[in-house]
Write a protein that holds these residues in place. Sequence first.
Motif, mmCIF file in Angstrom:
data_model
loop_
_atom_site.group_PDB
_atom_site.id
_atom_site.type_symbol
_atom_site.label_atom_id
_atom_site.label_comp_id
_atom_site.label_asym_id
_atom_site.label_seq_id
_atom_site.Cartn_x
_atom_site.Cartn_y
_atom_site.Cartn_z
ATOM 1 N N PRO A 228 0.817 -1.225 0.000
ATOM 2 C CA PRO A 228 0.000 0.000 0.000
ATOM 3 C C PRO A 228 0.847 1.270 0.000
ATOM 4 C CG PRO A 228 -0.906 -1.592 1.538
ATOM 5 C CD PRO A 228 0.400 -2.158 1.071
ATOM 6 N N GLN A 229 1.971 1.248 0.751
ATOM 7 C CA GLN A 229 2.835 2.433 0.815
ATOM 8 C C GLN A 229 3.537 2.684 -0.514
ATOM 9 O OE1 GLN A 229 2.840 -0.175 2.849
ATOM 10 N NE2 GLN A 229 3.044 0.416 4.996
ATOM 11 N N GLU A 230 3.765 1.602 -1.275
ATOM 12 C CA GLU A 230 4.355 1.744 -2.611
ATOM 13 C C GLU A 230 3.302 2.207 -3.610
ATOM 14 O OE1 GLU A 230 7.647 -1.875 -2.194
ATOM 15 O OE2 GLU A 230 5.650 -2.285 -2.995
ATOM 16 N N LEU A 231 2.077 1.763 -3.391
ATOM 17 C CA LEU A 231 0.979 2.074 -4.298
ATOM 18 C C LEU A 231 0.702 3.577 -4.345
ATOM 19 C CD1 LEU A 231 -1.114 0.332 -5.993
ATOM 20 C CD2 LEU A 231 -2.705 0.783 -4.136
ATOM 21 N N ILE A 232 0.640 4.224 -3.170
ATOM 22 C CA ILE A 232 0.302 5.643 -3.153
ATOM 23 C C ILE A 232 1.499 6.533 -3.510
ATOM 24 C CG2 ILE A 232 -1.656 5.482 -1.565
ATOM 25 C CD1 ILE A 232 0.117 6.062 0.739
ATOM 26 N N ALA A 233 2.701 5.928 -3.588
ATOM 27 C CA ALA A 233 3.887 6.676 -4.032
ATOM 28 C C ALA A 233 4.136 6.479 -5.524
ATOM 29 C CB ALA A 233 5.118 6.234 -3.238
ATOM 30 N N LEU A 234 3.353 5.607 -6.147
ATOM 31 C CA LEU A 234 3.536 5.273 -7.554
ATOM 32 C C LEU A 234 3.234 6.479 -8.449
ATOM 33 C CD1 LEU A 234 4.258 2.644 -9.106
ATOM 34 C CD2 LEU A 234 1.799 2.315 -9.462
ATOM 35 N N LYS A 321 -3.054 10.164 1.020
ATOM 36 C CA LYS A 321 -2.447 9.719 2.269
ATOM 37 C C LYS A 321 -2.852 8.286 2.585
ATOM 38 C CE LYS A 321 -2.245 14.361 4.297
ATOM 39 N NZ LYS A 321 -2.657 15.222 5.430
ATOM 40 N N TYR A 322 -2.016 7.623 3.371
ATOM 41 C CA TYR A 322 -2.284 6.233 3.743
ATOM 42 C C TYR A 322 -3.613 6.129 4.486
ATOM 43 C CZ TYR A 322 -1.267 1.497 5.414
ATOM 44 O OH TYR A 322 -1.314 0.145 5.656
ATOM 45 N N ALA A 323 -3.849 7.064 5.403
ATOM 46 C CA ALA A 323 -5.105 7.051 6.164
ATOM 47 C C ALA A 323 -6.306 7.249 5.246
ATOM 48 C CB ALA A 323 -5.084 8.148 7.230
ATOM 49 N N GLY A 324 -6.117 8.063 4.194
ATOM 50 C CA GLY A 324 -7.196 8.275 3.245
ATOM 51 C C GLY A 324 -7.512 7.015 2.466
ATOM 52 N N LEU A 325 -6.477 6.263 2.122
ATOM 53 C CA LEU A 325 -6.668 5.000 1.415
ATOM 54 C C LEU A 325 -7.395 3.992 2.314
ATOM 55 C CD1 LEU A 325 -6.035 3.671 -1.285
ATOM 56 C CD2 LEU A 325 -3.891 2.844 -0.316
ATOM 57 N N GLN A 326 -7.016 3.974 3.591
ATOM 58 C CA GLN A 326 -7.701 3.099 4.548
ATOM 59 C C GLN A 326 -9.169 3.469 4.678
ATOM 60 O OE1 GLN A 326 -5.022 3.752 7.957
ATOM 61 N NE2 GLN A 326 -4.606 1.557 7.956
ATOM 62 N N SER A 327 -9.442 4.762 4.733
ATOM 63 C CA SER A 327 -10.813 5.235 4.859
ATOM 64 C C SER A 327 -11.652 4.845 3.641
ATOM 65 C CB SER A 327 -10.819 6.759 5.031
ATOM 66 O OG SER A 327 -12.127 7.248 5.117
#
Length: 409
Positions: A228-234, A321-327
Amino acid sequence: MPKMKKTTRRGNKEGTVFQRKDGRWVGEVTIGYGADGKRISKLVYGKSQDEVIRKMNPLKQEVFDNGYIKEVVQITTERNFQTLFTEWFNTYKAPTIKSSATEENHRIKMRLHIFPAFGKLDIHSVTSERIQKFLNNKVKNKELSVDQVNRIRQLMNNFYSSKMIKKIVEENPMDEVVVAVCRDEGAEEHTKLKALRPEIRTKVFNLVMENNILKPIIITSAFTGVRPQELIALEWDNLNIEQQSIKVGKVVKRTVKFDDCGNVIERGNIIGVTKTKRSERVFNMPMIVIEALQEWRLYCEENGIVSKYVFPNTQNSERRKYAGLQSLLRRFIEKHNLESEDISLYTFRHTFATILLEQGVHPKVVSEMMGHANTKMVMDVYSHIVSQDVFKQSAKTLDKAYSELGLAV
């Protein structure tokens, strides 16, 4: 249990010898006095009274030759476990930790588990037996996973192995401490990483296909295995649609700042390089991912979403943001009543590995695509899949090789 010996007083400037409840002998030599008049002592340990006395002799001789020390700052007189542990962590451990998230996890374990158990004790009262019972209870009562308990054991061992503490405690109480494995029924299954169950995969992916924003995110995660952390930095520059390739080399990292007491005073996140060299990888994308990304790019153009990031925040085109993806995922789960499936952002990465291994792809290939440092992670976590498929295929391969030799039985 050995009988507690009464304190044996010795002559002036010779110190005190006594035996603890655990049977070990302790020698205490007065080496000076502080500005406040309090005595400064040095402790030595041994299995017998004679051994302790022999170790005390050089200290007594030094006091006899040079007199009591006056530079109190050169001697650590504070023996409270929490004070010493905190001082060691802030001075020696924290500066060596690359990840703020890892540092925060260590501090959480210290605050919630280690300090409540040992914090107020004198450093010499924290024995192997105390530590062993503490770790056993954490596993037995399922307060923490075996892996988390092992991390606590490792952190405490780092503490006792440091030069700072070796000057105060002669022996490392962690040497004989082990982490027991929970043998309760179902415990092994609990430690396995969760992937989508085969029975619900079709249902979940069909529901994902109906969500314009979540569809490309989940499809990319489930069919490339990126974190997930790689996904949002892609970034779009990391994709080559013509060559059907994807390059993973950056990751979103949490940053945390602490005050002198270890309290969090600021949180944030930055784009950084992947954790290990193996995590930086280039591999081919399946057509389902390419088609989902092409469709997503068209959606972004039609809705005025302009960003260098592949999956930005659709409201402001900034990096998600990671939290946004979780939400985003949480709302999807609640909408479709999937709470019982225990789905997380990592579920789709684990589903990726599970599907490949079910189809007989070699664990080394799966490991490299996922960016693991070595194949051991895949073999350990997904062994229940590997053993039933890859090993059966290996047996068939050996039978075929034998038959081609044309040997008579």
